[in-house]
Enzyme design. Structure first.
Site, mmCIF file in Angstrom:
data_model
loop_
_atom_site.group_PDB
_atom_site.id
_atom_site.type_symbol
_atom_site.label_atom_id
_atom_site.label_comp_id
_atom_site.label_asym_id
_atom_site.label_seq_id
_atom_site.Cartn_x
_atom_site.Cartn_y
_atom_site.Cartn_z
ATOM 1 N N ASP A 103 61.427 -30.788 30.799
ATOM 2 C CA ASP A 103 60.650 -30.657 32.026
ATOM 3 C C ASP A 103 59.662 -29.488 32.034
ATOM 4 O O ASP A 103 58.551 -29.609 31.561
ATOM 5 C CB ASP A 103 61.597 -30.578 33.234
ATOM 6 C CG ASP A 103 62.397 -31.847 33.426
ATOM 7 O OD1 ASP A 103 62.470 -32.645 32.475
ATOM 8 O OD2 ASP A 103 62.961 -32.067 34.504
ATOM 9 N N GLU B 268 75.401 -28.963 36.903
ATOM 10 C CA GLU B 268 74.239 -29.352 36.101
ATOM 11 C C GLU B 268 73.830 -28.228 35.149
ATOM 12 O O GLU B 268 73.496 -28.466 33.990
ATOM 13 C CB GLU B 268 73.076 -29.697 37.031
ATOM 14 C CG GLU B 268 71.808 -30.115 36.317
ATOM 15 C CD GLU B 268 70.656 -30.375 37.280
ATOM 16 O OE1 GLU B 268 69.693 -31.047 36.870
ATOM 17 O OE2 GLU B 268 70.708 -29.899 38.445
#
Length: 834
Positions: A571, A804
């Protein structure tokens, strides 16, 4: 001759005579000395020009038509499935060929529910409501905003049974299911839901449990109602299940004593499965009373009536809800019985259900120890329970989806619908990402393949069956209405030029190493592997031979501090500041080296031509060529290459004062460039990408570059923390920097388990090889592995979740939760299975 011409003219009629006279007059005029040849030449030249003009126009029209056709053809290929035979036939997931896997907890987006692996499945599930004064909280889909202190599977074998804990404010639920094979439609199953009061939070005097059954466009349900409002059972029929019965047992205490309860039921039509929560909320009414003997009467909300608004969407689902309002603690059981199961000796309820659950739990724990050996390694009982929960959440988070992707081809003006199809896959997070992600799935299956190789082979086949005629696989699978409700509209469209790290090759390599991919399987998948491999080599190549470049980077150089590269999976990890075709991406090059090696291995095993794959693997693993393309001597590390400057920052734009009476607009946060970019290695980006030649084990054990990377890993000023390797060096100008005003750092410092798993595995690898850095790699392996396991376990104990990512300063879990996708790889680190 002149006479002959005149005679023919007379014979031809008046108009022909006129034409003949004109021609004769013209010839007489040209019968002058020197004029005949020039006139003929001029006439021929004009004729040639005319012909050329006509030909040019025709060619232009043909080229235009061909261009339109080619554009149409290329756009059509984007939404045309691969021509190779499908790996899974139309009934591969059905009860005839796969009865054990037909029913399952394949709805990861809800707290508890089951469905079949079929396109229009019957779905079942649980909702619950606190009945607090003025505070009605309906729980159904997994939402972080619900604020549950803990939820997740404690035990789940992926096939036969599961035990889950759900802790809410003021109460806890334990949901259990077990399946029993028999008949032609996937057999029977039973649920047990046990609700207990929790000391934390306000105590609800009672709770409402809502059990529901819904169709999805086909089938019929018939409730069997007793005492006006208690749905004791229902009968139904669908194409895949035939006839069946679902029985709702009355509530009892945990010891079996009957309990007082109030009942409601609802028989409604819904616009679709994605609207079930909305239907329940719209049907609630506070006009019902809960009045157990010897206790005061209390009002509560119950399902009452529901009507679709006039002009609304045509309903496609029949929904039956059985609501039980009861004091805590309590226990309820639901029994599904298939009409084709004729040899049933007893109902799977009560003691029979307890016995079945106990047997499966014991078998699971034995198999877990045989597979991972954590007790033998000296882990505590708490640590073993944690590891079992991590695996169970991976398996319990697997979902079966059916639908179409929305795809944008560069050759089409508007997004197109991809062919409809199924996907059986694990998901990263039940609350935030309850759908399939291509690069996540390769990591997921590293764990699943250790537990159940056959399950991994089927998942791999499902993903490969989604490939189009070009060899492209959509990287994010948003299939069906339920999946779409979890995705912002701007992320629904998948772009056919965008790739993703081909991590499924890691899964395939592991299956090969385990001896769990035979020749028949490899021959069946090889045509698709070839097309996938070719797609990367044709669409993601870099400016030089043997270099690669991710397509799909954000092109806005004013809005982003560093334009994102979502396709890489990393990302917002810093890349060249100004995207251009000159970029060379280190991580993609390393992925292609691994992919080439796996392709060579597979080809050799099935006696297909392997030399080209072997040559490519050797070239991409050549350390000298790797240095030439990606070693930045001035930076002392491997790096991307591109049009780059590190002298960038986000600042508020300066706006002119508005006209009198007009409101002052909000100034945006925009990027300013203090130094023009230049083609160079990307500085200020030491982190995970820099480590890829080590992570994917491409460096020779004698390479001095290995020593450089090991030193960078261990430096606390760069990547080392007591909790794992941070994603970006503390010395980077992008470290923990927002990418936009509303885009916080993601891969710019936090600790990610998937890359740390690759690091641990690589350190273990280099610690086994002779070389000058063997001892250094071994020491780092022991330290990093201990840090990761210790922190993830500690955060699980404190917070109730696997996360996460983890904060690189405190070790605290952050991002979305529960995240038992690749973060569950901690189990393989504990087992030292690489």
């Amino acid at each position: 001759m002149a006479r002959e011409r005149r005679r023919r003219a007379a014979d031809a009629g008046p108009r022909a005579q006129e034409k003949g006279l004109l021609r004769s007059f013209a010839m007489k005029r040209t019968e002058r000395p020197g004029a005949t040849a020039a006139s003929s030449s001029s006439w021929d030249l004009g004729r040639i020009c005319g012909v050329l003009a006509l030909a040019s126009g025709a060619l232009g029209c043909a080229a235009f038509a061909y261009g339109l056709y080619a554009r149409w053809w290329l756009a059509a290929r984007t939404v045309t499935l691969h021509p190779a035979p499908r790996l899974l036939g139309p009934n591969a997931s059905g009860p005839g060929l796969s009865p054990d896997l037909f029913w399952g907890s394949y709805r990861p987006q809800v707290y508890f529910g089951m469905k079949t692996r079929s396109p229009r499945s019957l779905v079942t599930g649980l909702m619950w409501m606190h009945q607090l004064e003025g505070d009605i909280r309906l729980r159904h889909t997994c939402e972080q905003s619900d604020g549950l202190p803990r939820y997740g599977w404690l035990l789940h074998d992926g096939v036969h049974f599961g035990v889950q804990e759900l802790r809410d404010v003021g109460l806890s639920l334990q949901t259990e299911f077990v399946k029993r094979p028999g008949g032609r439609h996937g057999g029977d199953w039973s649920w047990r839901v046990t609700a207990r009061p929790e000391r934390s939070g306000p105590q609800a005097p009672f709770v409402s449990l809502l059990f529901y059954v819904a169709t999805d466009g086909q089938g019929a349900l018939q409730p069997q109602v007793k005492e006006k409002s208690r749905m004791a059972s229902l009968t139904g029929v669908t194409e895949e299940l035939g006839h069946f019965t679902i029985t709702f047992q009355p509530p009892t205490s945990e010891t079996g004593t009957p309990l007082y309860a109030s009942y409601n039921y609802l028989d409604a039509k819904a616009e679709g499965l994605h609207r079930l929560s909305d239907v329940v909320k719209a049907s609630l009414a506070p006009r019902f009373s809960f009045a157990p003997p010897g206790a005061p009467k209390r009002r509560y909300f119950g399902v009452d009536t529901y009507r679709i608004a006039p002009g609304g969407v045509q309903p496609r689902s029949q929904l039956l809800i059985h609501q039980v309002t009861v004091s805590l603690p309590c226990r309820l059981e639901v029994v599904f019985e298939s009409g084709s199961f004729s040899e049933r000796t007893e109902r799977l309820a009560g003691e029979a259900l307890t016995g079945a659950l106990d047997r499966h739990a014991a078998a699971f724990e034995r198999r877990f120890e045989e597979t991972f050996g954590l007790a033998a390694k000296g882990y505590s009982l708490q640590e073993q329970r944690f590891a079992r929960a991590a695996l169970s959440n991976m398996l319990g988070g697997m979902g079966y989806f059916f639908g179409r992707s929305l795809v944008q081809s560069p050759h089409a003006e508007q997004p197109q619908l991809y062919p409809e199809g199924p996907l059986f896959t694990a998901v990263p997070s039940r609350s935030f990402f309850p759908r399939g992600f291509l690069w996540d799935e390769g990591f997921h299956q590293l764990l699943v393949a250790r537990w159940d190789p056959a399950l991994s082979r089927e998942v791999l086949a499902h993903w490969l069956d989604l490939m189009n005629a070009e060899g492209w696989i959509p990287r994010e699978q948003i299939l069906g209405d339920e999946a779409r409700t979890k995705v912002p509209s701007e992320f629904l469209v998948q772009h056919s030029s965008a790739g993703n790290p081909p991590t499924l090759f890691l899964t395939l390599r592991q299956l090969l190493a385990q001896g769990q991919a035979d020749g028949n399987f490899l021959r069946s998948i090889f045509p698709r592997l070839q097309s996938w491999y070719d797609w990367y080599n044709q669409t993601q190549t870099g400016p030089l031979p043997y270099t690669f470049r991710w397509r799909g980077r954000d092109q806005d150089t004013r809005l982003f501090l560093n334009p994102k590269t979502l396709t890489s999976g990393l990302d917002d990890y810093p890349r060249a500041s100004h995207p251009s075709p000159d970029e060379r991406h280190l991580d993609l090059r390393c992925w292609m080296a691994v992919v080439s090696a796996v392709m060579a291995d597979v080809a050799a095993r099935i006696e297909a031509p392997a030399e080209e794959y072997r040559r490519m693997a050797e070239t991409l693993a050549d350390n000298q060529l790797l240095d030439q393309h990606h070693w930045a001597e001035a930076l002392g590390t491997f790096a991307d290459y591109g049009n780059h400057t590190s002298a960038v920052a986000l600042e508020r734009e300066r706006l002119r004062p508005p006209p009198p009476g007009q409101p002052l607009p909000s100034p945006r946060l925009l990027r300013i460039v203090r130094k023009p970019p230049a083609l160079q290695f990307v500085g200020g980006a030491l982190g995970y990408v820099s480590l890829f030649p080590l992570l994917l084990e491409l460096l020779h054990p004698n390479s001095p570059r290995l020593g450089n990377l090991l030193a960078d890993m261990r430096s606390e000023k760069k990547l080392w923390t007591p909790f794992g390797l941070r994603s970006l060096s503390r010395s980077s100008p992008f470290y923990l920097k927002h990418n936009t005003e509303h885009d916080p750092p993601y891969w710019r410092g936090p600790i990610w388990l998937n890359i740390n798993y690759l690091a641990v595995r690589a350190l273990h690898h280099y610690g086994q090889l002779e070389g000058p850095y063997r001892e250094q790699a071994s020491a780092l392996y022991r330290q990093l592995r201990a840090n990761l396991i210790g922190n993830v376990f500690r955060q699980y104990q404190e917070s109730g979740y696997i996360w996460e990512q983890y904060n690189d300063s405190t070790g605290r879990g952050q991002g979305c939760y529960p995240f038992t996708g690749w973060s569950a790889l901690v189990v393989l680190m504990m087992a030292e299975e690489y």
